[in-house]
Scaffold this active site. Structure first.
Site: not given
Length: 402
Positions: A96, A98-100, A102-104, A217
């Site tokens: 779906l 990716e952020g700080g 990790g992957k989703v 955030d």
């Protein structure tokens, strides 16, 4: 847009990897709700069988009854094998984003017969165990329709995974910026609905949670959308317990996302609830303008959204220039003036000039209730001239004028 160390480089694709050095705040089961979110996991020897349990034990995040049963979480624990099976061993077609952290991945858990979103910590990524545990704690204590629901988690060995309810429409960022060909922009009514819902989620964190929490955030990529564009705040790894008693701020290493980070917080490291208000104002400007908080593709004068907007706030004749062109003029003039007034107050440079979130919620709930119909209310025919942002002194005054 990634996170970064606000006090240093403005490269928005990097989150500062250093961690805060304060010690865990120990508490008893009876004091569980008073636990400080400003904690670090113990980096020493941990259980090979269940690393998360060891992390949680070190931070005193759960309480046990007389029979030894754990009652600290509403959420379920899952094995790594269960989550791997739910995602087809983390197949690429289940990816779906990716952020700080990790992957989703999107998955289906047979155990609960539910479609879920599974976020897997990247051991080499920007975030670590502290953010993982803080998010579990924050969402364990939270319960609100405008906060994403944490269903469960996994902590086996070095594995760290979070299981959330699946939000089928993705993030607000995906509906505002870089739209693919053929995708229609969200309309004015939907934008006001999203703004009001996100504000209510922030109000819950500031005013209803015990202890109150500073989100730290808030940005478009962290506002997820469910059916009917119902907004929910997500990603609480940077959350902090707010100041209490006669304290006015929390001193902390500056963390956040470039373009959303309040200038007073970036310069001093003094985190307050008004830091979140500034970030919310940036999100509100993105909803109004369709522009990114930081856009390096634009000219130097227009790269920073707030810097671009501030001179325009002073002349209502220029307000139409601030509206997202994708709305094609389909917006209420009076509503535009009012929401720009709210945004202008939220991004004031001086934090004491920004409204409290309760006043923002009152104003945005009103705007969201005023449904705009382009067939009967063309933008140019709206009557009345509400005051421009420079004439609005504080949140309470805005509410009276709305």
């Amino acid at each position: 847009m990634g996170c970064f160390f606000c006090g240093g480089s403005n490269k928005n694709s990097q989150r500062n990897s250093s961690r805060e050095s304060k010690k865990p705040n120990h508490c008893t089961g009876a004091d569980k709700v008073k636990v400080d979110l400003n904690v670090n996991g113990n980096k020493e020897a941990t259980s090979k069988d269940d690393q998360l349990s060891q992390d949680v034990k070190n931070l005193n995040l759960k309480e046990a009854s007389n029979d030894g049963a754990v009652h600290g979480y509403r959420e379920k624990t899952f094995t790594f094998d269960e989550l791997a099976a739910a995602t087809g061993n983390f197949r690429s077609d289940c990816f779906l984003g990716e952020g700080g952290f990790g992957k989703v991945y999107k998955g289906h858990l047979d155990k609960i017969n539910q479609v879920v979103a599974i976020k897997q910590l990247d051991p080499n990524g920007c975030q670590g165990v502290r953010e993982f545990v803080v998010e579990v704690l924050t969402l364990s204590l939270a319960d609100h329709p405008n906060l994403v629901k944490l269903i469960g988690f996994c902590g086996e060995g070095e594995q760290r995974l979070l299981v959330y309810e699946y939000m089928p429409l993705g993030s607000l960022e995906n509906h505002l910026h870089d739209l693919p060909p053929g995708r229609k922009a969200i309309d004015w009514n939907t934008r006001m609905k999203i703004a009001a819902g996100a504000a209510r989620g922030l109000e819950y964190l500031h005013d209803k949670m015990k202890p109150p929490v500073i989100y730290r955030d808030l940005k478009c990529s962290n506002i997820l959308l469910g059916e009917g564009y119902h907004p929910k705040l997500s990603d609480f790894g940077l959350a902090k317990v707010g100041p209490s008693g006669d304290k006015t701020h929390v001193s902390t290493r500056v963390m956040g996302t470039y373009g959303y980070c309040a200038p007073d917080y970036a310069m001093t490291g003094q985190l307050t609830f008004k830091s979140d208000i500034y970030s919310f104002g940036v999100v509100l400007l993105e909803l109004i303008t369709g522009r990114k908080a930081i856009d390096h593709k634009k000219s130097a004068r227009e790269q920073n959204l707030v810097a671009w907007a501030r001179p325009l706030f002073k002349d209502r004749r220029k307000f139409p220039q601030m509206v997202d062109p994708l709305l094609e003029g389909q917006y209420p003039v009076r509503g535009l003036y009012q929401v720009l007034a709210i945004a202008a107050m939220c991004v004031q440079e001086q934090p004491n000039m920004r409204p409290v979130i309760a006043d923002v919620v009152t104003a945005l709930n009103y705007l969201a209730s005023q449904k705009y119909d382009p067939q009967t209310q063309p933008g140019q025919s709206c009557k009345g001239s509400p005051p421009s942002p420079r004439h609005v002194g504080n949140g309470t005054q805005t509410d009276r004028q709305m």
